[in-house]
Design an enzyme around this catalytic site. Sequence first.
Site, PDB file in Angstrom:
ATOM      1  NE  ARG A   1      -4.180  -1.623   0.170  1.00  0.00           N
ATOM      2  CZ  ARG A   1      -5.281  -1.764   0.908  1.00  0.00           C
ATOM      3  NH1 ARG A   1      -5.583  -0.891   1.825  1.00  0.00           N
ATOM      4  NH2 ARG A   1      -6.092  -2.771   0.690  1.00  0.00           N
TER       5      ARG A   1
ATOM      6  NE  ARG B   1      -7.179   5.097   2.401  1.00  0.00           N
ATOM      7  CZ  ARG B   1      -7.924   4.173   2.994  1.00  0.00           C
ATOM      8  NH1 ARG B   1      -9.131   4.471   3.403  1.00  0.00           N
ATOM      9  NH2 ARG B   1      -7.468   2.964   3.188  1.00  0.00           N
TER      10      ARG B   1
ATOM     11  NE  ARG C   1      -9.725   7.323  -2.324  1.00  0.00           N
ATOM     12  CZ  ARG C   1     -10.967   7.643  -1.976  1.00  0.00           C
ATOM     13  NH1 ARG C   1     -11.377   8.884  -2.066  1.00  0.00           N
ATOM     14  NH2 ARG C   1     -11.791   6.704  -1.535  1.00  0.00           N
TER      15      ARG C   1
ATOM     16  CG  ASP D   1      -8.888  -3.444  -4.284  1.00  0.00           C
ATOM     17  OD1 ASP D   1      -8.293  -2.807  -3.390  1.00  0.00           O
ATOM     18  OD2 ASP D   1      -9.667  -4.393  -4.037  1.00  0.00           O
TER      19      ASP D   1
ATOM     20  CE1 TYR E   1     -12.823  -7.930   1.503  1.00  0.00           C
ATOM     21  CE2 TYR E   1     -11.268  -9.650   0.907  1.00  0.00           C
ATOM     22  CZ  TYR E   1     -11.583  -8.518   1.632  1.00  0.00           C
ATOM     23  OH  TYR E   1     -10.661  -7.988   2.491  1.00  0.00           O
TER      24      TYR E   1
HETATM   25  C1  LIG Z   1      -7.900  -7.465   1.038  1.00  0.00           C
HETATM   26  C2  LIG Z   1      -7.351  -6.570  -0.044  1.00  0.00           C
HETATM   27  C3  LIG Z   1      -8.058  -5.563  -0.761  1.00  0.00           C
HETATM   28  N1  LIG Z   1      -7.168  -4.995  -1.647  1.00  0.00           N
HETATM   29  C4  LIG Z   1      -5.935  -5.557  -1.519  1.00  0.00           C
HETATM   30  C5  LIG Z   1      -6.030  -6.576  -0.538  1.00  0.00           C
HETATM   31  C6  LIG Z   1      -4.921  -7.536  -0.175  1.00  0.00           C
HETATM   32  C7  LIG Z   1      -3.929  -6.931   0.730  1.00  0.00           C
HETATM   33  C8  LIG Z   1      -4.441  -6.594   2.113  1.00  0.00           C
HETATM   34  O1  LIG Z   1      -4.773  -7.520   2.858  1.00  0.00           O
HETATM   35  O2  LIG Z   1      -4.499  -5.393   2.413  1.00  0.00           O
HETATM   36  C9  LIG Z   1      -4.723  -5.301  -2.280  1.00  0.00           C
HETATM   37  C10 LIG Z   1      -4.457  -3.928  -2.741  1.00  0.00           C
HETATM   38  N2  LIG Z   1      -5.234  -2.800  -2.617  1.00  0.00           N
HETATM   39  C11 LIG Z   1      -4.597  -1.746  -3.198  1.00  0.00           C
HETATM   40  C12 LIG Z   1      -3.381  -2.221  -3.753  1.00  0.00           C
HETATM   41  C13 LIG Z   1      -2.489  -1.357  -4.614  1.00  0.00           C
HETATM   42  C14 LIG Z   1      -1.082  -1.537  -4.514  1.00  0.00           C
HETATM   43  C15 LIG Z   1      -0.418  -1.164  -3.195  1.00  0.00           C
HETATM   44  O3  LIG Z   1      -0.163   0.040  -2.980  1.00  0.00           O
HETATM   45  O4  LIG Z   1      -0.102  -2.071  -2.411  1.00  0.00           O
HETATM   46  C16 LIG Z   1      -3.268  -3.570  -3.433  1.00  0.00           C
HETATM   47  C17 LIG Z   1      -2.145  -4.548  -3.725  1.00  0.00           C
HETATM   48  C18 LIG Z   1      -5.085  -0.368  -3.262  1.00  0.00           C
HETATM   49  C19 LIG Z   1      -6.151   0.068  -2.339  1.00  0.00           C
HETATM   50  N3  LIG Z   1      -7.300  -0.610  -2.031  1.00  0.00           N
HETATM   51  C20 LIG Z   1      -8.086   0.160  -1.220  1.00  0.00           C
HETATM   52  C21 LIG Z   1      -7.415   1.396  -0.970  1.00  0.00           C
HETATM   53  C22 LIG Z   1      -7.983   2.567  -0.199  1.00  0.00           C
HETATM   54  C23 LIG Z   1      -8.981   3.213  -1.085  1.00  0.00           C
HETATM   55  C24 LIG Z   1      -9.108   4.694  -0.939  1.00  0.00           C
HETATM   56  O5  LIG Z   1      -8.290   5.446  -1.504  1.00  0.00           O
HETATM   57  O6  LIG Z   1     -10.089   5.101  -0.295  1.00  0.00           O
HETATM   58  C25 LIG Z   1      -6.205   1.338  -1.676  1.00  0.00           C
HETATM   59  C26 LIG Z   1      -5.156   2.419  -1.784  1.00  0.00           C
HETATM   60  C27 LIG Z   1      -9.459  -0.212  -0.738  1.00  0.00           C
HETATM   61  C28 LIG Z   1      -9.643  -1.586  -0.254  1.00  0.00           C
HETATM   62  N4  LIG Z   1      -9.420  -2.718  -0.981  1.00  0.00           N
HETATM   63  C29 LIG Z   1      -9.672  -3.824  -0.201  1.00  0.00           C
HETATM   64  C30 LIG Z   1     -10.116  -3.378   1.065  1.00  0.00           C
HETATM   65  C31 LIG Z   1     -10.495  -4.273   2.223  1.00  0.00           C
HETATM   66  C32 LIG Z   1     -10.130  -1.987   1.011  1.00  0.00           C
HETATM   67  C33 LIG Z   1     -10.659  -1.056   2.067  1.00  0.00           C
HETATM   68  C34 LIG Z   1      -9.721  -0.920   3.200  1.00  0.00           C
HETATM   69  C35 LIG Z   1      -8.886   0.318   3.053  1.00  0.00           C
HETATM   70  O7  LIG Z   1      -9.496   1.358   2.772  1.00  0.00           O
HETATM   71  O8  LIG Z   1      -7.667   0.216   3.224  1.00  0.00           O
HETATM   72  C36 LIG Z   1      -9.499  -5.215  -0.643  1.00  0.00           C
END
Ligand SMILES: Cc1c2[nH]c(c1CCC(=O)O)Cc1[nH]c(c(CCC(=O)O)c1C)Cc1[nH]c(c(CCC(=O)O)c1C)Cc1[nH]c(c(C)c1CCC(=O)O)C2
Length: 350
Positions: free
Chosen positions: A31, A35, A44, A81, A158
Amino acid sequence: MTVNPAPRPTKTILRALAGERLPTPPVWMMRQAGRYLPEYRATRAQAGDFLSLCYTPDLAAEVTLQPIRRFGFDAAILFADILLIPQALGMDLWFVTGEGPRLSTITTGAELAALKPADAVHETLAPVYETLRILSRELPRETTLIGFAGAPWTVATYMVAGRGGLEQAPAHALKDQDRATFQGLIDLVTEATITYLSAQIEAGAEVVKLFDSWAGSLRGQDFDDFALEPTRRIIAALKQRHPQIPIIAFPREAGDRYIGFGRATGADCVALDNSVAAEWAAEHVQKDGCVQGNLAPGHMVTGGQALVDETRRIVAAFSDGPHIFNLGHGITPDADPDNVALMIQTVRGG
Ligand SMILES: Cc1c2[nH]c(c1CCC(=O)O)Cc1[nH]c(c(CCC(=O)O)c1C)Cc1[nH]c(c(CCC(=O)O)c1C)Cc1[nH]c(c(C)c1CCC(=O)O)C2
């Protein structure tokens, strides 16, 4: 015809993934585009919402590049994602601000049968491949480009629950009550992931990573059937099509099932969460090949001497073998970018 031996990789991440022990471990962060960075929040806002950001190649490439410009990480991870795959298979997906993802649900054989076939995913995911093509042109030559997907078990949790977080219970229930439907879902996601990651590699990904964030909720035979076996199948298929591409597997919170996971699945590197001790993992996991990860993400919030000490401890614990420095899970929105800079400086010997 003579076959030339594969050239030795020059990028640090690729060298570590090939099994080389480096004097300074390469470093990137789960990540890393997110944010906690003001420039991410600005892009964003420009995109409007998270999914539009994922599907707008210029903006997705821009946020992928932001942490590379700011910190000089050794790898960039594609901005996308793991839940784009269910959407590409025909499910509804949306994100509720402050709460996370929501999806329509799959709990019956009829709902499973209504999904699109695996190779239909390219229609929805084409913008992701375009993001990778932009990144392969624009990244600094020393930076490795990592593509990714969710592992089938995590993606299925999910798809069955319609949401994430602590709710793997609906997937466990379906697996226990209607194993044939659940296995069919795992098989579809496995096939879709193979075709998706192949296309990512063809678009420029130099490494791919499988995120199995909820692997730790599987026990015994279920761990073998739904964490290990789908990962093994994906890796075998990718190695057949793209033998030169290294693969990182992240069976988060697998505990003692981390032992032998790399050998059993064919992964070139096993990513570790922060619930296992680095010294234990060096002895039991790194003996089979490259490892990545382990620093608790909370240190990116709290910083200070504890961050420096823990970073040094992890670097020292893994110093006898191939190692890529990373966190044990994604960096959180309340992290301080200055702590990221301090972590990198500490890894690189500052
Ligand atoms: C379970 C999972 C998800 N997504 C992901 C996982 C596996 C890794 C982990 O366990 O964290 C993987 C993921 N999600 C994102 C990436 C991009 C690459 C990186 O920077 O790592 C990667 C590799 C961007 C993202 N994916 C998400 C964000 C935040 C979104 C925003 O900008 O509001 C980002 C940058 C949203 C997301 N996406 C997901 C969730 C549960 C959420 C909400 C939680 C949160 O807000 O952190 C599903």
